[in-house]
Design an enzyme around this catalytic site. Structure first.
Site, PDB file in Angstrom:
ATOM      1  N   ASP A  28       1.792  -9.626   5.258  1.00 44.45           N
ATOM      2  CA  ASP A  28       3.009  -9.680   6.075  1.00 44.45           C
ATOM      3  C   ASP A  28       2.635  -9.828   7.539  1.00 44.45           C
ATOM      4  O   ASP A  28       1.787  -9.078   8.033  1.00 44.45           O
ATOM      5  CB  ASP A  28       3.797  -8.371   5.947  1.00 44.45           C
ATOM      6  CG  ASP A  28       4.682  -8.324   4.708  1.00 44.45           C
ATOM      7  OD1 ASP A  28       4.630  -9.266   3.900  1.00 44.45           O
ATOM      8  OD2 ASP A  28       5.419  -7.333   4.560  1.00 44.45           O
ATOM      9  N   LYS A  85      10.647 -14.634   3.607  1.00 47.98           N
ATOM     10  CA  LYS A  85      11.584 -13.881   2.761  1.00 47.98           C
ATOM     11  C   LYS A  85      13.023 -14.317   2.979  1.00 47.98           C
ATOM     12  O   LYS A  85      13.452 -14.525   4.117  1.00 47.98           O
ATOM     13  CB  LYS A  85      11.488 -12.382   3.073  1.00 47.98           C
ATOM     14  CG  LYS A  85      10.211 -11.720   2.571  1.00 47.98           C
ATOM     15  CD  LYS A  85      10.269 -10.223   2.837  1.00 47.98           C
ATOM     16  CE  LYS A  85       8.924  -9.538   2.664  1.00 47.98           C
ATOM     17  NZ  LYS A  85       8.488  -9.454   1.267  1.00 47.98           N
ATOM     18  N   GLY A 157       6.774  -0.400   2.515  1.00 45.24           N
ATOM     19  CA  GLY A 157       6.894   0.334   3.770  1.00 45.24           C
ATOM     20  C   GLY A 157       6.560   1.800   3.675  1.00 45.24           C
ATOM     21  O   GLY A 157       6.906   2.573   4.562  1.00 45.24           O
ATOM     22  N   ARG A 169       1.820  -0.905 -14.410  1.00 41.33           N
ATOM     23  CA  ARG A 169       1.560  -0.357 -15.751  1.00 41.33           C
ATOM     24  C   ARG A 169       2.721  -0.631 -16.696  1.00 41.33           C
ATOM     25  O   ARG A 169       2.525  -0.920 -17.872  1.00 41.33           O
ATOM     26  CB  ARG A 169       1.300   1.148 -15.666  1.00 41.33           C
ATOM     27  CG  ARG A 169      -0.096   1.510 -15.188  1.00 41.33           C
ATOM     28  CD  ARG A 169      -0.396   2.967 -15.523  1.00 41.33           C
ATOM     29  NE  ARG A 169      -1.668   3.424 -15.014  1.00 41.33           N
ATOM     30  CZ  ARG A 169      -2.843   3.248 -15.658  1.00 41.33           C
ATOM     31  NH1 ARG A 169      -2.873   2.617 -16.814  1.00 41.33           N
ATOM     32  NH2 ARG A 169      -3.962   3.692 -15.135  1.00 41.33           N
ATOM     33  N   GLY A 218       3.245  -0.729  -0.986  1.00 48.57           N
ATOM     34  CA  GLY A 218       2.562   0.554  -0.803  1.00 48.57           C
ATOM     35  C   GLY A 218       1.051   0.452  -0.755  1.00 48.57           C
ATOM     36  O   GLY A 218       0.371   1.473  -0.646  1.00 48.57           O
ATOM     37  N   GLY A 239       1.951  -5.372   2.996  1.00 49.89           N
ATOM     38  CA  GLY A 239       3.018  -5.472   3.977  1.00 49.89           C
ATOM     39  C   GLY A 239       2.656  -4.737   5.237  1.00 49.89           C
ATOM     40  O   GLY A 239       1.891  -5.219   6.072  1.00 49.89           O
ATOM     41  N   SER A 240       3.162  -3.506   5.353  1.00 49.46           N
ATOM     42  CA  SER A 240       2.952  -2.724   6.569  1.00 49.46           C
ATOM     43  C   SER A 240       1.530  -2.205   6.676  1.00 49.46           C
ATOM     44  O   SER A 240       1.095  -1.815   7.755  1.00 49.46           O
ATOM     45  CB  SER A 240       3.923  -1.542   6.556  1.00 49.46           C
ATOM     46  OG  SER A 240       5.162  -1.934   6.023  1.00 49.46           O
TER      47      SER A 240
END
Lengths: 298, 202
Positions: A28, A85, A157, A169, A218, A239-240
């Site tokens: 990102d 996005k 995030g 999973r 995450g 992402g973050s």
């Protein structure tokens, strides 16, 4: 001399594009500077967005497609593919992104949904789409709508990898279950997965999705990336986790190395050293259920 | 009865699995190559499709780039599709100035020459050496060969439309390269051609 015309936007070129990203990291980015850091680190693509998920979560409000000027600037700045996005169901945003020439559209739960019943009819587009999923049924519904790549959703995030693990999973476990079913049981499985029988049968026969399956939501450390790859992800969205950390360039490089060398603990250990502060994490369990992004999309 | 040639697929990043399936289908003994030790065990090497910028960077950071160049110089047959073609080219345009390649093919390739992903396409192309039926070629953000030296044999070109005549498949000695992805179509004739090159080089 053949006279077969060139055909664009086929299922094969859409899905094939994602195949080329396997084993890689998609990062990102919110500006040109970050896009260049990502490219320097060896990202296989960048995801252009207005705010990273951690900021969307902190600031609240409606979160939308990025400014076309920013997307143009990023497209011009890097040689790797650029993704962007669009809101769930917002086909007009997706049309704009296609007209800007982005290489992949992420119909993403990280942005505020535009339609609480329908996703975008992705068959109408030349540009390919990636969509999130928390389970196999959701993944197969997205494929039915024309998605050419799936990512497990996780919880964006947060820096908490637990939901990414749960979703990966779940999807792979449900695929394994299909492979052991008899033909008559597959009819019931299709009903329970709320997915078309033909697609369920195809997954049962192949033992995997007919498209690439990345992980997202995450992932904040090289170890997180190695974990998700060992669980069976084809590649990683971060992402973050990178640009909210102390030393983005170094962490970006480390996550790229860990994704490639996911089964070599010595390498993952080596690249995990001296990365500075990881992003400040939020435990998914501490987020009120109505603020969780994973439940967006259906 | 001869043992099948052992062919490596460079597994830094990209569509490794598809090349493995195609090579297995034409009788090669296939292994993944991610280290100098693994490279030393193979008779030939396939460089898959992927992101050439990333692949080049990872080849450098893992210390594989020089051993790959050395293997190529000492005559190891190599086949590259798309990003793999870029990796085998002596000269690359429209790339980052620091993009390193294995080299060996006396060609200049242009990255993403046909355009962005929305311009990716499929078409049929006649390929010299694989029989009269055209190969169904899948081009994904593909490069093309802008110019080729005198030692390079052109195996295929785009046959119609605006880009007619553009070179998209080449061979020079032990090195083979295509702009497109035969590993995505189930037509293994190009992989069979490469396995034959490896077989004859042993």
């Amino acid at each position: 001399m053949s006279n077969v015309p060139a055909v664009v936007g086929t299922e094969r070129v859409k899905r094939g594009m994602a195949e080329m990203l396997k084993g890689g990291v998609i990062m990102d980015v919110v500006n040109v500077e970050q896009a260049k850091i990502a490219e320097d680190a060896g990202a296989v693509a960048v995801m252009a967005l207005e705010r990273v998920p951690a900021d969307i979560r902190a600031e609240g409000g409606v979160s939308r497609m990025s400014d076309p000027d920013m997307i143009d600037a990023i497209v011009a700045a890097v040689s790797i593919p650029v993704m962007a996005k669009a809101r769930i169901g917002h086909f007009a945003e997706a049309q704009i992104l296609q007209s800007l020439g982005v290489d992949y559209v992420d119909e993403s739960e990280v942005l505020s949904p535009a339609d609480y019943a329908n996703h975008i009819d992705k068959w109408q587009f030349t540009v390919p789409f990636v969509c999130g999923a928390t389970n196999l049924g959701e993944a197969l519904r997205r494929l039915t709508e024309g998605a050419a790549m799936i990512r497990s959703k996780g919880e964006a995030g947060t820096g908490d990898v637990s939901n990414a693990v749960t979703h990966m999973r779940k999807i792979l476990g449900q695929i394994r279950a299909l492979t052991s079913m008899s033909k008559d049981e597959l009819y019931v499985a299709a009903k329970e997965l709320q997915a078309p029988y033909d697609l369920v049968k195809e997954v049962a026969d192949a033992g995997r999705l007919p498209v690439v399956l990345f992980t997202a939501g995450g992932i904040a450390t090289p170890a997180d990336a190695a974990l998700m790859m060992q669980l069976g992800a084809d590649g990683v969205f971060v992402g973050s986790g990178i640009f909210k950390s102390g030393d983005p360039a170094k962490r970006a490089d480390a996550i790229v190395q860990a994704t490639m060398h996911f089964d070599s603990p010595d390498v993952v250990a080596k690249v995990s050293r001296g990365l500075g502060e990881a992003m400040v994490g939020i435990n998914v369990a501490d987020i009120p259920v109505h603020h969780r992004l994973e439940d967006r999309g259906w | 009865m001869t043992t099948p040639p052992r062919i490596g697929v460079l597994a830094l990043q990209g569509d490794v699995r598809e090349h493995e399936s195609a090579l297995s289908a034409v009788g090669a003994d296939v292994v993944r190559v991610r280290s100098t030790e693994q490279l030393a065990l193979v008779d030939g090497l396939v460089i898959p499709g992927g992101e050439s910028t990333t692949m080049s960077k990872l080849a450098l950071s893992t210390g594989l780039l020089e051993p790959l160049r050395e293997a190529r110089r000492s005559g190891m047959p190599m086949y590259g599709s798309c990003a793999g073609m870029i990796m085998l080219a002596d000269r690359v345009t429209d790339a980052r100035p620091d993009q390193e390649t294995i080299g060996g093919l006396d060609i200049t390739v242009r990255r993403n020459a046909f355009g962005r992903q929305v311009d990716s396409f499929e078409t049929d192309i006649g390929i010299a050496g694989v029989g009269p039926d055209p190969v169904h070629a899948v081009f994904i953000r593909a490069p093309w060969v802008e110019s080729a030296g005198p030692e390079v044999e052109v195996l295929g070109t785009i046959e119609s439309g605006d880009d007619a005549g553009t070179i998209v498949a080449v061979r020079q000695g032990q090195l083979l390269a295509t702009s497109f992805h035969p590993e995505l179509t189930g037509d293994h004739r190009i992989h069979r051609m490469f396995v034959e090159i490896v077989r004859r080089s042993r």
